[in-house]
Design a protein around this motif. Structure first.
Motif, PDB file in Angstrom:
ATOM      1  N   SER A 177      -6.618  -6.821   9.305  1.00  0.00           N
ATOM      2  CA  SER A 177      -5.505  -5.902   9.540  1.00  0.00           C
ATOM      3  C   SER A 177      -4.497  -5.893   8.393  1.00  0.00           C
ATOM      4  CB  SER A 177      -4.764  -6.303  10.821  1.00  0.00           C
ATOM      5  OG  SER A 177      -5.645  -6.376  11.900  1.00  0.00           O
TER       6      SER A 177
ATOM      7  N   PRO B 157      -2.582  -5.277   4.981  1.00  0.00           N
ATOM      8  CA  PRO B 157      -2.586  -4.125   4.079  1.00  0.00           C
ATOM      9  C   PRO B 157      -3.258  -4.470   2.760  1.00  0.00           C
ATOM     10  CG  PRO B 157      -0.398  -5.100   4.199  1.00  0.00           C
ATOM     11  CD  PRO B 157      -1.250  -5.826   5.193  1.00  0.00           C
ATOM     12  N   PHE B 158      -3.804  -3.470   2.114  1.00  0.00           N
ATOM     13  CA  PHE B 158      -4.417  -3.643   0.802  1.00  0.00           C
ATOM     14  C   PHE B 158      -3.351  -4.108  -0.180  1.00  0.00           C
ATOM     15  CE2 PHE B 158      -5.504  -1.888  -3.374  1.00  0.00           C
ATOM     16  CZ  PHE B 158      -6.713  -2.537  -3.580  1.00  0.00           C
ATOM     17  N   ASP B 159      -3.704  -5.085  -0.997  1.00  0.00           N
ATOM     18  CA  ASP B 159      -2.769  -5.589  -2.003  1.00  0.00           C
ATOM     19  C   ASP B 159      -2.771  -4.621  -3.183  1.00  0.00           C
ATOM     20  OD1 ASP B 159      -1.188  -6.962  -3.770  1.00  0.00           O
ATOM     21  OD2 ASP B 159      -2.563  -8.643  -4.039  1.00  0.00           O
ATOM     22  N   ASP B 160      -1.740  -3.815  -3.260  1.00  0.00           N
ATOM     23  CA  ASP B 160      -1.676  -2.820  -4.331  1.00  0.00           C
ATOM     24  C   ASP B 160      -0.711  -3.217  -5.438  1.00  0.00           C
ATOM     25  OD1 ASP B 160       0.656  -2.510  -2.933  1.00  0.00           O
ATOM     26  OD2 ASP B 160       0.503  -0.342  -2.705  1.00  0.00           O
ATOM     27  N   GLU B 161      -0.344  -4.504  -5.462  1.00  0.00           N
ATOM     28  CA  GLU B 161       0.543  -4.973  -6.519  1.00  0.00           C
ATOM     29  C   GLU B 161      -0.213  -4.941  -7.846  1.00  0.00           C
ATOM     30  OE1 GLU B 161       2.614  -9.172  -7.692  1.00  0.00           O
ATOM     31  OE2 GLU B 161       2.638  -8.574  -5.592  1.00  0.00           O
TER      32      GLU B 161
ATOM     33  N   GLU C 187      -1.772  -5.733 -11.378  1.00  0.00           N
ATOM     34  CA  GLU C 187      -2.174  -6.961 -12.049  1.00  0.00           C
ATOM     35  C   GLU C 187      -1.413  -7.062 -13.370  1.00  0.00           C
ATOM     36  OE1 GLU C 187      -6.452  -9.036 -12.690  1.00  0.00           O
ATOM     37  OE2 GLU C 187      -6.224  -7.033 -13.523  1.00  0.00           O
TER      38      GLU C 187
END
Length: 78
Positions: free
Chosen positions: A40, A42-46, A48
């Motif tokens: 569940s 969230p996708f880690d969109d931080e 790189e």
């Protein structure tokens, strides 16, 4: 078609042994709070960083050279 309908359709197409494996996986996901939390999350969109990219490339270079330890070596089980 809803996700539930598509899921039913896919499950109906599985051979019995595959259906049993999928069932175990889904039950595990449903019953394990950690697995559920991970599924569940969230996708880690931080983005790189350059430092992270360099560290990953360094690690890949080590693997390509064979400069790695086996699990036995890491855990001292030679």
């Amino acid at each position: 078609m809803t996700a539930r309908q598509r899921l039913h359709q896919l499950v109906d197409q599985l051979p019995e042994p595959e259906a049993a494996r999928v069932l175990r996986a889904v039950e595990h996901w449903r019953d394990d709070p950690v697995a559920l939390a991970l599924a569940s999350a969230p996708f880690d969109d931080e983005p790189e960083t350059d430092e992270e990219r360099a560290a990953v490339e360094h690690a890949r270079d080590e693997v390509r050279r064979g400069d790695v330890l086996s699990a036995e070596e890491v855990w001292g089980e030679r």
